[in-house]
Write an enzyme that holds these catalytic residues in place. Structure first.
Site, short mmCIF file in Angstrom:
data_model
loop_
_atom_site.label_atom_id
_atom_site.label_comp_id
_atom_site.label_asym_id
_atom_site.label_seq_id
_atom_site.Cartn_x
_atom_site.Cartn_y
_atom_site.Cartn_z
N GLU A 30 3.65 5.49 -6.21
CA GLU A 30 3.65 5.06 -4.81
C GLU A 30 4.92 4.66 -4.37
O GLU A 30 5.19 3.52 -4.61
CB GLU A 30 2.51 4.14 -4.75
CG GLU A 30 2.01 3.73 -3.51
CD GLU A 30 2.82 2.69 -2.74
OE1 GLU A 30 3.57 2.96 -1.84
OE2 GLU A 30 2.21 1.62 -2.84
N CYS A 51 5.31 -0.92 2.44
CA CYS A 51 5.47 0.65 2.22
C CYS A 51 4.55 1.20 3.47
O CYS A 51 5.00 2.18 4.14
CB CYS A 51 4.89 1.11 1.18
SG CYS A 51 5.94 0.65 -0.20
#
Length: 454
Positions: free
Chosen positions: A227, A261
């Site tokens: 990720e 993010c």
């Protein structure tokens, strides 16, 4: 030694002795031995321990929030919310893991055919500093419930938080050695991945870090889940509720001081509402209070490190030099620590740092689009593909764009992108591969074994 530093003041918080390679090998061997017993326990036994971990987290949320405020500058109110979300994740997997991993019967011409799920064993997690508990727990909760042995290599700047989680899991009843925090530098990660007892790896972090870990895992033919970064586009169409959109966009951009993010990074706005949206989102950004992370009234604290703050400022100045307009912020405060103000850049275009790169801080880039088609094109004109959102009063239109047009792993309509234990989470393109959370997350680190009885 590994030292942690208070980003608000620059003062050293604590020092921790580094583990050497021999100690890490012993930890891996013990984790594997414990896994071989843990995998034989029932879901009921595991869920009792995992639920207790959730209860302990709830009871210590103020203490943990203060620790995160000290180590990486997260405001205590946000820290408490993070701890509560971690407790939710533990409870979710305690309640649902057995169902997620139940045998799947398949009709064939044999007496019996089915898929049976078994744990892989020791799994390394390389985790970042920005959500120092959540990033770990969303891996550890399903890993433990699946029967795996998770080992954590956390960002050095949040070593105290990593060790606090280890203590909590031990108190909850996780067998000694099944979960450990590895107090090491990044130089030992390759050796861990080369160890025959380490079966897989998951990493949340930057593109370069993900590429390095994926390369080593590939050489060893080991499973990896990544990720990575994001430059999430939020598309504001001409029929959007601009007040709601501006409020949601500013809130998303400022999550964790912009150090997320899946925070909104690029606001791509239909030409007919561009000026009005810019005015409204700027007002929302200006309302965010920068202050002491221990102050309940602070919306955001310092950036996590001075070097990261300086890198962000270079992106801002580079974008302005390339022709963008500074609407607010954009200047480093004259004070100790890693502070940076809420910043709005207008008239951002492709080719500018704030468009092309991930800006990991409180910087909003506002982009003009002529129409829906150009807005979608600009949204997808990125190497990243983690999250995206679209704002419109036409729910059917928004759903079509989210489902069929936006190139991202998580697409929301009239809402900010957020992770949820009940929903799979992950990206495409250079934002990574694999999924965390929900049923897909727990199945990443199991052997989906086909069993056939003649």
């Amino acid at each position: 030694m590994i030292e942690t530093t208070n980003p608000a003041t620059g003062e050293t918080l604590a020092s921790y002795p580094k583990m050497d390679a021999a100690e890490v090998r012993r930890i891996i061997e013990l984790a594997d031995a414990q896994h071989r017993q843990w995998r034989r326990t029932s879901f009921q036994e595991r869920s009792g321990i995992v639920r207790k971990a959730a209860d302990i987290l709830d009871s210590r949320k103020n203490e943990l929030a203060a620790l995160m405020a000290d180590e990486m500058g997260k405001p205590v109110a946000a820290g408490r919310s993070e701890v509560e979300k971690c407790a939710w994740c533990f409870r979710h997997y305690a309640d649902n893991a057995e169902r997620y991993l139940a045998d799947v019967q398949i009709d064939t011409d044999r007496t019996k055919s089915y898929i049976h799920h078994e744990p892989l064993g020791v799994v390394l997690a390389v985790m970042p500093w920005n959500f120092p508990l959540w990033q770990v727990v969303r891996f550890v909760a399903p890993a433990l419930m699946a029967g795996n042995a998770p080992l954590l290599k956390h960002a050095s700047s949040v070593t105290g938080t990593a060790l606090a989680l280890e203590e909590i899991l031990s108190e909850a009843g996780v067998p000694d050695g099944l979960f450990r925090t590895l107090v090491i530098g990044s130089d030992l990660v390759d050796g861990i991945l080369e160890h025959e007892l380490v079966r897989a790896v998951t990493l949340t972090g930057s593109g370069p870090a993900g590429s390095a870990v994926a390369k080593k895992a590939g050489e060893q033919l080991k499973k990896a889940v990544l990720e990575l970064g994001g430059s999430d586009p939020y598309v504001i169409l001409e029929d959007a509720d601009l007040d709601a959109a501006a409020d949601t966009c500013a809130n998303s951009r400022m999550i964790n001081g912009g150090q997320s993010c899946i925070a909104a990074k690029r606001f791509i706005v239909h030409d007919t509402v561009y000026d009005e949206f810019l005015e409204k989102v700027t007002a929302n950004m200006a309302d965010k209070v920068m202050g002491d992370p221990h102050d309940e009234g602070s919306d955001f604290g310092p950036q996590a490190r001075v070097d990261l703050r300086d890198e962000l400022h270079e992106q801002v100045t580079g974008t302005i030099e390339a022709g963008a307009r500074l609407v607010m912020g954009g200047e480093i405060p004259d004070r100790p620590g890693a502070w940076y103000p809420a910043t709005v850049l207008a008239d951002v275009r492709p080719g500018m740092p704030a468009f092309d790169e991930e800006t990991f801080g409180p910087v909003a880039a506002v982009v003009r689009a002529a129409d829906e088609a150009e807005a979608i094109r600009l949204a997808n004109l990125s190497e990243f593909g983690l999250g995206a959102a679209v704002f419109t009063r036409d729910a059917e239109r928004g759903e079509r764009i989210a489902a069929e047009e936006l190139e991202a792993g998580n697409c929301f309509v009239n809402a900010l992108v957020a992770s949820d234990p009940r929903l799979p989470f992950g990206g495409i393109k250079t934002s990574g591969f694999g999924r965390e959370l929900a049923d897909l997350g727990i199945k990443e680190f199991v052997n989906a074994k086909t069993v056939v009885v003649a």
